[in-house]
Design a protein around this motif. Structure first.
Motif, PDB file in Angstrom:
ATOM      1  N   THR A 241      43.728  56.382  57.044  1.00  0.00           N
ATOM      2  CA  THR A 241      42.422  55.726  56.911  1.00  0.00           C
ATOM      3  C   THR A 241      41.784  56.097  55.730  1.00  0.00           C
ATOM      4  O   THR A 241      40.793  55.105  55.114  1.00  0.00           O
ATOM      5  N   SER A 242      41.735  57.431  55.243  1.00  0.00           N
ATOM      6  CA  SER A 242      41.075  57.576  54.046  1.00  0.00           C
ATOM      7  C   SER A 242      41.877  57.873  52.791  1.00  0.00           C
ATOM      8  O   SER A 242      41.693  58.472  51.734  1.00  0.00           O
ATOM      9  N   ASP A 243      43.124  57.415  52.781  1.00  0.00           N
ATOM     10  CA  ASP A 243      44.108  57.661  51.833  1.00  0.00           C
ATOM     11  C   ASP A 243      44.374  56.289  51.269  1.00  0.00           C
ATOM     12  O   ASP A 243      45.676  55.764  51.478  1.00  0.00           O
ATOM     13  N   HIS A 244      43.611  55.898  50.059  1.00  0.00           N
ATOM     14  CA  HIS A 244      43.860  54.429  49.555  1.00  0.00           C
ATOM     15  C   HIS A 244      44.165  54.810  48.030  1.00  0.00           C
ATOM     16  O   HIS A 244      44.427  56.034  47.588  1.00  0.00           O
ATOM     17  N   VAL A 245      44.499  53.730  47.429  1.00  0.00           N
ATOM     18  CA  VAL A 245      44.968  53.951  46.192  1.00  0.00           C
ATOM     19  C   VAL A 245      44.167  52.998  45.279  1.00  0.00           C
ATOM     20  O   VAL A 245      43.648  51.982  45.754  1.00  0.00           O
ATOM     21  N   PRO A 246      44.426  53.132  43.910  1.00  0.00           N
ATOM     22  CA  PRO A 246      43.516  52.348  42.948  1.00  0.00           C
ATOM     23  C   PRO A 246      43.921  50.792  43.005  1.00  0.00           C
ATOM     24  O   PRO A 246      45.014  50.447  43.456  1.00  0.00           O
ATOM     25  N   LEU A 247      43.128  49.810  42.633  1.00  0.00           N
ATOM     26  CA  LEU A 247      43.247  48.376  42.702  1.00  0.00           C
ATOM     27  C   LEU A 247      43.516  48.028  41.238  1.00  0.00           C
ATOM     28  O   LEU A 247      42.687  48.060  40.330  1.00  0.00           O
ATOM     29  N   ALA A 248      44.558  47.345  40.963  1.00  0.00           N
ATOM     30  CA  ALA A 248      44.894  46.936  39.212  1.00  0.00           C
ATOM     31  C   ALA A 248      43.571  46.039  38.767  1.00  0.00           C
ATOM     32  O   ALA A 248      43.176  44.984  39.583  1.00  0.00           O
ATOM     33  N   GLY A 249      43.152  46.153  37.803  1.00  0.00           N
ATOM     34  CA  GLY A 249      41.868  45.948  37.163  1.00  0.00           C
ATOM     35  C   GLY A 249      42.102  44.153  37.101  1.00  0.00           C
ATOM     36  O   GLY A 249      41.110  43.501  37.590  1.00  0.00           O
ATOM     37  N   GLU A 250      43.067  43.750  36.643  1.00  0.00           N
ATOM     38  CA  GLU A 250      43.279  42.261  36.371  1.00  0.00           C
ATOM     39  C   GLU A 250      43.388  41.682  37.835  1.00  0.00           C
ATOM     40  O   GLU A 250      42.951  40.520  38.018  1.00  0.00           O
ATOM     41  N   LEU A 251      44.114  42.282  38.695  1.00  0.00           N
ATOM     42  CA  LEU A 251      44.196  41.635  40.091  1.00  0.00           C
ATOM     43  C   LEU A 251      42.987  41.619  40.700  1.00  0.00           C
ATOM     44  O   LEU A 251      42.664  40.597  41.359  1.00  0.00           O
ATOM     45  N   ALA A 252      42.029  42.597  40.473  1.00  0.00           N
ATOM     46  CA  ALA A 252      40.599  42.673  41.160  1.00  0.00           C
ATOM     47  C   ALA A 252      39.836  41.286  40.631  1.00  0.00           C
ATOM     48  O   ALA A 252      39.047  40.877  41.192  1.00  0.00           O
ATOM     49  N   ARG A 253      40.063  41.144  39.163  1.00  0.00           N
ATOM     50  CA  ARG A 253      39.347  40.088  38.553  1.00  0.00           C
ATOM     51  C   ARG A 253      39.844  38.600  39.267  1.00  0.00           C
ATOM     52  O   ARG A 253      38.833  37.888  39.460  1.00  0.00           O
ATOM     53  N   GLN A 254      41.115  38.520  39.447  1.00  0.00           N
ATOM     54  CA  GLN A 254      41.538  37.370  39.784  1.00  0.00           C
ATOM     55  C   GLN A 254      41.048  37.262  41.537  1.00  0.00           C
ATOM     56  O   GLN A 254      41.035  36.050  41.961  1.00  0.00           O
ATOM     57  N   LEU A 255      41.083  38.397  42.152  1.00  0.00           N
ATOM     58  CA  LEU A 255      40.642  38.413  43.517  1.00  0.00           C
ATOM     59  C   LEU A 255      39.227  37.803  43.630  1.00  0.00           C
ATOM     60  O   LEU A 255      38.972  37.079  44.499  1.00  0.00           O
TER      61      LEU A 255
END
Length: 351
Positions: A241-255
Protein backbone atom coordinates in the motif's frame (compact mmCIF):
# COMPACT_ATOMS: atom_id res chain seq x y z
CA UNK A 1 -12.24 -22.80 28.78
CA UNK A 2 -11.30 -22.32 32.40
CA UNK A 3 -9.81 -19.13 33.84
CA UNK A 4 -6.45 -20.86 34.23
CA UNK A 5 -6.49 -21.94 30.57
CA UNK A 6 -7.38 -18.42 29.42
CA UNK A 7 -4.57 -16.93 31.51
CA UNK A 8 -2.10 -19.49 30.18
CA UNK A 9 -3.17 -18.76 26.61
CA UNK A 10 -2.78 -15.01 27.08
CA UNK A 11 0.67 -15.45 28.63
CA UNK A 12 1.73 -17.53 25.62
CA UNK A 13 0.34 -14.96 23.22
CA UNK A 14 2.12 -12.11 25.00
CA UNK A 15 5.39 -14.00 24.60
CA UNK A 16 4.69 -14.40 20.88
CA UNK A 17 3.75 -10.72 20.62
CA UNK A 18 7.07 -9.77 22.17
CA UNK A 19 9.00 -12.09 19.84
CA UNK A 20 7.27 -10.87 16.66
CA UNK A 21 7.44 -7.24 17.77
CA UNK A 22 11.19 -7.47 18.30
CA UNK A 23 11.66 -9.16 14.90
CA UNK A 24 9.62 -6.46 13.14
CA UNK A 25 11.42 -3.64 14.93
CA UNK A 26 14.77 -5.18 14.01
CA UNK A 27 13.71 -5.64 10.40
CA UNK A 28 14.44 -9.37 10.40
CA UNK A 29 10.94 -10.58 9.60
CA UNK A 30 10.49 -9.22 6.09
CA UNK A 31 8.18 -11.09 3.72
CA UNK A 32 9.05 -12.15 0.19
CA UNK A 33 6.39 -11.39 -2.41
CA UNK A 34 5.95 -12.41 -6.04
CA UNK A 35 7.32 -15.92 -5.55
CA UNK A 36 5.36 -17.74 -8.27
CA UNK A 37 7.90 -18.75 -10.96
CA UNK A 38 7.68 -16.68 -14.13
CA UNK A 39 9.73 -15.63 -17.14
CA UNK A 40 10.18 -12.22 -18.73
CA UNK A 41 9.22 -12.87 -22.36
CA UNK A 42 8.85 -9.40 -23.94
CA UNK A 43 9.47 -5.74 -23.25
CA UNK A 44 8.36 -2.40 -24.63
CA UNK A 45 10.00 0.53 -22.88
CA UNK A 46 9.35 0.08 -19.18
CA UNK A 47 6.44 -2.31 -19.87
CA UNK A 48 7.23 -5.98 -19.25
CA UNK A 49 5.29 -9.09 -20.25
CA UNK A 50 5.70 -12.06 -17.92
CA UNK A 51 4.58 -15.63 -18.51
CA UNK A 52 3.97 -17.75 -15.41
CA UNK A 53 5.22 -21.31 -15.50
CA UNK A 54 2.49 -23.91 -15.54
CA UNK A 55 2.90 -27.59 -16.38
CA UNK A 56 -0.83 -28.20 -16.10
CA UNK A 57 -2.42 -25.96 -18.76
CA UNK A 58 -5.87 -27.38 -19.43
CA UNK A 59 -7.65 -24.50 -21.15
CA UNK A 60 -7.15 -22.08 -23.98
CA UNK A 61 -7.06 -19.26 -24.92
CA UNK A 62 -4.31 -17.92 -22.66
CA UNK A 63 -5.13 -15.23 -20.11
CA UNK A 64 -3.50 -11.79 -20.34
CA UNK A 65 -3.70 -9.71 -17.13
CA UNK A 66 -3.19 -5.96 -17.57
CA UNK A 67 -2.23 -4.28 -14.29
CA UNK A 68 -2.68 -0.69 -13.15
CA UNK A 69 -0.03 1.93 -13.93
CA UNK A 70 0.16 3.58 -10.48
CA UNK A 71 1.09 0.68 -8.22
CA UNK A 72 3.15 -2.51 -8.30
CA UNK A 73 1.75 -5.77 -9.58
CA UNK A 74 2.98 -8.09 -6.84
CA UNK A 75 -0.34 -7.64 -5.02
CA UNK A 76 -1.61 -10.28 -7.47
CA UNK A 77 1.10 -12.67 -6.26
CA UNK A 78 1.43 -11.67 -2.63
CA UNK A 79 2.50 -14.93 -1.02
CA UNK A 80 2.25 -18.68 -1.59
CA UNK A 81 -1.30 -19.75 -0.71
CA UNK A 82 -2.49 -16.15 -0.88
CA UNK A 83 -1.85 -15.46 -4.56
CA UNK A 84 -4.40 -14.51 -7.19
CA UNK A 85 -1.97 -15.67 -9.89
CA UNK A 86 -1.41 -18.99 -8.14
CA UNK A 87 -5.15 -19.70 -8.04
CA UNK A 88 -5.49 -18.98 -11.77
CA UNK A 89 -2.62 -21.34 -12.57
CA UNK A 90 -4.28 -24.08 -10.54
CA UNK A 91 -7.40 -23.39 -12.62
CA UNK A 92 -5.52 -24.64 -15.64
CA UNK A 93 -4.75 -21.39 -17.48
CA UNK A 94 -1.71 -20.15 -19.36
CA UNK A 95 -1.27 -16.83 -17.50
CA UNK A 96 0.56 -13.71 -18.67
CA UNK A 97 0.97 -10.41 -16.84
CA UNK A 98 1.56 -7.03 -18.46
CA UNK A 99 3.37 -4.88 -15.87
CA UNK A 100 3.95 -1.21 -16.76
CA UNK A 101 7.05 -0.81 -14.60
CA UNK A 102 8.14 2.58 -13.27
CA UNK A 103 7.77 5.64 -15.49
CA UNK A 104 10.89 7.78 -15.94
CA UNK A 105 11.86 10.72 -18.15
CA UNK A 106 11.43 8.56 -21.27
CA UNK A 107 7.74 8.08 -20.45
CA UNK A 108 6.78 11.69 -19.76
CA UNK A 109 5.03 12.07 -23.13
CA UNK A 110 3.23 8.71 -23.00
CA UNK A 111 -0.54 9.13 -23.08
CA UNK A 112 -3.46 6.74 -23.52
CA UNK A 113 -2.41 6.12 -27.13
CA UNK A 114 0.89 4.56 -26.03
CA UNK A 115 -0.74 2.18 -23.57
CA UNK A 116 -3.98 1.39 -25.41
CA UNK A 117 -3.03 1.53 -29.09
CA UNK A 118 0.63 0.63 -28.79
CA UNK A 119 1.60 -1.73 -25.99
CA UNK A 120 -1.58 -3.75 -25.40
CA UNK A 121 -2.11 -4.77 -29.05
CA UNK A 122 1.58 -5.74 -29.30
CA UNK A 123 1.33 -7.74 -26.05
CA UNK A 124 -1.78 -9.53 -27.32
CA UNK A 125 0.09 -10.55 -30.48
CA UNK A 126 3.06 -11.72 -28.40
CA UNK A 127 0.84 -13.85 -26.17
CA UNK A 128 -0.87 -15.42 -29.19
CA UNK A 129 2.47 -16.20 -30.83
CA UNK A 130 4.03 -17.72 -27.72
CA UNK A 131 0.99 -19.79 -26.79
CA UNK A 132 0.21 -20.68 -30.42
CA UNK A 133 -3.31 -19.37 -29.92
CA UNK A 134 -5.64 -17.35 -32.13
CA UNK A 135 -7.18 -15.38 -29.23
CA UNK A 136 -6.61 -14.30 -25.63
CA UNK A 137 -8.84 -13.72 -22.66
CA UNK A 138 -8.06 -10.34 -21.13
CA UNK A 139 -8.38 -9.16 -17.52
CA UNK A 140 -7.80 -5.58 -16.40
CA UNK A 141 -7.25 -4.64 -12.75
CA UNK A 142 -8.07 -1.12 -11.49
CA UNK A 143 -6.85 1.48 -14.05
CA UNK A 144 -5.47 -1.40 -16.07
CA UNK A 145 -9.14 -2.17 -16.66
CA UNK A 146 -9.60 1.30 -18.15
CA UNK A 147 -6.78 0.50 -20.57
CA UNK A 148 -8.36 -2.82 -21.57
CA UNK A 149 -11.79 -1.20 -22.02
CA UNK A 150 -10.36 1.48 -24.28
CA UNK A 151 -8.38 -1.14 -26.17
CA UNK A 152 -11.52 -3.22 -26.71
CA UNK A 153 -13.52 -0.16 -27.78
CA UNK A 154 -10.86 1.22 -30.15
CA UNK A 155 -9.86 -2.20 -31.51
CA UNK A 156 -13.11 -4.22 -31.67
CA UNK A 157 -11.45 -6.69 -34.07
CA UNK A 158 -8.67 -7.47 -31.59
CA UNK A 159 -8.45 -11.26 -30.94
CA UNK A 160 -10.04 -11.11 -27.50
CA UNK A 161 -12.46 -13.90 -26.57
CA UNK A 162 -13.53 -12.72 -23.11
CA UNK A 163 -13.09 -9.50 -21.16
CA UNK A 164 -12.92 -9.20 -17.36
CA UNK A 165 -12.38 -6.04 -15.32
CA UNK A 166 -11.82 -5.83 -11.56
CA UNK A 167 -12.24 -2.70 -9.42
CA UNK A 168 -12.27 -0.73 -12.66
CA UNK A 169 -13.32 2.96 -12.53
CA UNK A 170 -15.42 4.25 -15.41
CA UNK A 171 -17.45 6.98 -13.68
CA UNK A 172 -14.94 9.20 -11.90
CA UNK A 173 -17.45 11.52 -10.22
CA UNK A 174 -17.78 9.28 -7.11
CA UNK A 175 -14.01 8.80 -6.88
CA UNK A 176 -12.06 10.78 -4.30
CA UNK A 177 -8.70 9.41 -5.40
CA UNK A 178 -8.68 11.40 -8.63
CA UNK A 179 -9.52 14.60 -6.82
CA UNK A 180 -6.92 13.87 -4.14
CA UNK A 181 -4.15 13.25 -6.64
CA UNK A 182 -4.92 15.36 -9.70
CA UNK A 183 -8.08 17.39 -9.32
CA UNK A 184 -8.14 20.98 -8.11
CA UNK A 185 -4.47 21.59 -8.93
CA UNK A 186 -2.48 22.73 -11.92
CA UNK A 187 -1.16 19.43 -13.21
CA UNK A 188 2.05 21.08 -14.38
CA UNK A 189 2.86 22.05 -10.79
CA UNK A 190 2.72 18.40 -9.73
CA UNK A 191 5.25 17.17 -12.27
CA UNK A 192 8.82 16.44 -11.23
CA UNK A 193 12.02 17.08 -13.19
CA UNK A 194 11.31 13.98 -15.26
CA UNK A 195 7.94 15.37 -16.35
CA UNK A 196 5.92 12.82 -14.36
CA UNK A 197 3.74 12.83 -11.25
CA UNK A 198 6.09 11.53 -8.51
CA UNK A 199 5.37 8.33 -6.62
CA UNK A 200 5.08 10.19 -3.29
CA UNK A 201 2.23 12.33 -4.69
CA UNK A 202 0.43 9.16 -5.75
CA UNK A 203 1.03 7.62 -2.32
CA UNK A 204 -0.20 10.74 -0.49
CA UNK A 205 -3.41 10.69 -2.53
CA UNK A 206 -4.16 7.09 -1.57
CA UNK A 207 -3.26 7.70 2.07
CA UNK A 208 -5.60 10.69 2.25
CA UNK A 209 -8.56 8.43 1.46
CA UNK A 210 -8.16 6.57 4.77
CA UNK A 211 -6.47 8.99 7.18
CA UNK A 212 -7.09 6.73 10.20
CA UNK A 213 -5.99 3.52 8.47
CA UNK A 214 -2.54 3.56 10.07
CA UNK A 215 -3.99 3.89 13.57
CA UNK A 216 -6.60 1.17 13.15
CA UNK A 217 -4.01 -1.02 11.43
CA UNK A 218 -1.61 -0.73 14.35
CA UNK A 219 -4.41 -1.52 16.81
CA UNK A 220 -5.30 -4.66 14.90
CA UNK A 221 -1.64 -5.59 14.60
CA UNK A 222 -1.06 -5.22 18.32
CA UNK A 223 -4.02 -7.47 19.06
CA UNK A 224 -2.93 -10.16 16.59
CA UNK A 225 0.83 -9.76 16.87
CA UNK A 226 1.01 -13.26 18.33
CA UNK A 227 -0.27 -14.77 15.05
CA UNK A 228 2.63 -15.42 12.66
CA UNK A 229 0.39 -15.74 9.59
CA UNK A 230 -1.36 -12.45 10.38
CA UNK A 231 1.95 -10.67 10.89
CA UNK A 232 3.28 -11.90 7.54
CA UNK A 233 0.10 -10.86 5.74
CA UNK A 234 0.15 -7.46 7.47
CA UNK A 235 3.75 -6.82 6.44
CA UNK A 236 3.13 -7.81 2.83
CA UNK A 237 -0.07 -5.75 2.51
CA UNK A 238 1.33 -2.75 4.36
CA UNK A 239 4.40 -2.81 2.16
CA UNK A 240 2.34 -2.83 -1.03
CA UNK A 241 0.00 0.00 0.00
CA UNK A 242 2.97 2.34 0.37
CA UNK A 243 4.80 1.10 -2.73
CA UNK A 244 3.58 3.27 -5.62
CA UNK A 245 5.20 4.34 -8.88
CA UNK A 246 5.33 7.61 -10.84
CA UNK A 247 2.52 8.47 -13.26
CA UNK A 248 3.50 9.50 -16.79
CA UNK A 249 2.98 13.25 -17.21
CA UNK A 250 1.00 13.18 -20.46
CA UNK A 251 -1.22 10.41 -19.15
CA UNK A 252 -1.90 12.53 -16.06
CA UNK A 253 -2.93 15.45 -18.27
CA UNK A 254 -5.29 13.25 -20.25
CA UNK A 255 -6.75 11.75 -17.08
CA UNK A 256 -7.60 15.22 -15.82
CA UNK A 257 -9.05 16.38 -19.12
CA UNK A 258 -10.97 13.32 -20.27
CA UNK A 259 -11.88 11.48 -17.08
CA UNK A 260 -11.94 14.00 -14.22
CA UNK A 261 -13.24 17.09 -16.00
CA UNK A 262 -15.36 15.55 -18.78
CA UNK A 263 -16.11 12.07 -17.39
CA UNK A 264 -15.76 11.01 -21.00
CA UNK A 265 -16.18 7.25 -20.57
CA UNK A 266 -19.67 7.70 -19.13
CA UNK A 267 -20.62 10.48 -21.53
CA UNK A 268 -19.35 8.64 -24.59
CA UNK A 269 -17.03 11.50 -25.53
CA UNK A 270 -13.63 9.86 -24.97
CA UNK A 271 -11.22 10.70 -27.79
CA UNK A 272 -8.31 8.40 -28.57
CA UNK A 273 -5.87 9.31 -31.32
CA UNK A 274 -8.48 11.58 -32.87
CA UNK A 275 -11.27 8.96 -32.76
CA UNK A 276 -14.27 9.12 -30.48
CA UNK A 277 -14.54 5.71 -28.84
CA UNK A 278 -17.56 4.10 -27.23
CA UNK A 279 -17.53 1.10 -24.91
CA UNK A 280 -20.58 -0.13 -26.83
CA UNK A 281 -18.07 -1.48 -29.35
CA UNK A 282 -17.12 -4.19 -26.83
CA UNK A 283 -19.22 -7.23 -27.75
CA UNK A 284 -17.38 -10.20 -26.21
CA UNK A 285 -18.55 -12.07 -23.06
CA UNK A 286 -17.90 -9.66 -20.21
CA UNK A 287 -17.43 -9.93 -16.42
CA UNK A 288 -17.13 -6.99 -14.02
CA UNK A 289 -15.93 -7.61 -10.44
CA UNK A 290 -16.30 -4.84 -7.86
CA UNK A 291 -16.11 -4.39 -4.11
CA UNK A 292 -18.90 -2.84 -2.05
CA UNK A 293 -16.32 -1.75 0.56
CA UNK A 294 -13.83 -0.40 -1.96
CA UNK A 295 -12.80 3.11 -0.84
CA UNK A 296 -10.48 3.62 -3.82
CA UNK A 297 -12.85 2.60 -6.64
CA UNK A 298 -16.32 2.73 -5.06
CA UNK A 299 -19.06 0.52 -6.45
CA UNK A 300 -20.73 3.64 -7.85
CA UNK A 301 -17.62 4.30 -9.94
CA UNK A 302 -17.28 0.73 -11.23
CA UNK A 303 -20.84 -0.50 -11.76
CA UNK A 304 -21.83 1.81 -14.68
CA UNK A 305 -19.59 -0.28 -16.95
CA UNK A 306 -22.42 -2.81 -17.19
CA UNK A 307 -24.59 -0.31 -19.04
CA UNK A 308 -21.72 1.08 -21.10
CA UNK A 309 -20.34 -2.08 -22.75
CA UNK A 310 -22.18 -3.53 -25.72
CA UNK A 311 -21.81 -7.21 -24.79
CA UNK A 312 -24.98 -9.27 -24.80
CA UNK A 313 -23.47 -11.71 -22.31
CA UNK A 314 -22.33 -9.69 -19.32
CA UNK A 315 -22.22 -10.41 -15.60
CA UNK A 316 -21.52 -8.29 -12.53
CA UNK A 317 -19.96 -9.85 -9.43
CA UNK A 318 -20.48 -7.53 -6.45
CA UNK A 319 -18.65 -8.60 -3.29
CA UNK A 320 -18.47 -7.31 0.30
CA UNK A 321 -14.77 -6.58 -0.10
CA UNK A 322 -12.36 -3.70 -0.40
CA UNK A 323 -10.05 -2.82 -3.26
CA UNK A 324 -7.37 -5.28 -2.19
CA UNK A 325 -9.75 -7.84 -0.73
CA UNK A 326 -10.93 -8.68 -4.24
CA UNK A 327 -7.59 -10.34 -5.00
CA UNK A 328 -6.13 -11.16 -1.57
CA UNK A 329 -7.55 -13.11 1.36
CA UNK A 330 -10.56 -15.30 2.01
CA UNK A 331 -13.08 -13.44 -0.16
CA UNK A 332 -10.75 -13.68 -3.12
CA UNK A 333 -10.03 -17.38 -2.57
CA UNK A 334 -13.63 -18.39 -1.87
CA UNK A 335 -15.57 -16.18 -4.29
CA UNK A 336 -13.62 -13.90 -6.62
CA UNK A 337 -11.20 -16.38 -8.13
CA UNK A 338 -13.65 -19.31 -8.43
CA UNK A 339 -16.14 -17.04 -10.21
CA UNK A 340 -13.51 -15.75 -12.63
CA UNK A 341 -12.21 -19.27 -13.26
CA UNK A 342 -15.73 -20.56 -13.90
CA UNK A 343 -16.43 -17.66 -16.29
CA UNK A 344 -13.19 -18.25 -18.20
CA UNK A 345 -13.55 -22.02 -18.32
CA UNK A 346 -17.06 -21.81 -19.76
CA UNK A 347 -15.72 -19.59 -22.56
CA UNK A 348 -12.58 -21.67 -23.16
CA UNK A 349 -11.63 -24.83 -24.98
CA UNK A 350 -10.55 -27.74 -22.81
CA UNK A 351 -7.25 -29.21 -23.91
Amino acid sequence: MSIIDRVRREVERNALRARNGIKMAAGISSVETGQTPRDLVWRNGRASLYRYRNDDIRYRPPLLIVFSMISKAYILDLAPGNSFIEHLLHGGFDVYLLDWGEADERDALNGFEYYVDGVIPAAVREVCDRSKADEVSILGYCFGGVFTLLHGAHHPDSPVRTHTVMACPVDLEPMDIGVSMLGGADIEELLDDNGNVPADVVYSAFRSLTPTADITGYVDLLEKLWNDDYVKAYQAMNGWTSDHVPLAGELARQLVDQLLERNALVNGTFVLDGDRVSLKAIKVPFLAVLGEKDHIVPAAAASPVMDLVGSEQKTELRLPAGHIGLVVGRTAAKTTVPTIIDFLQKQSEEL
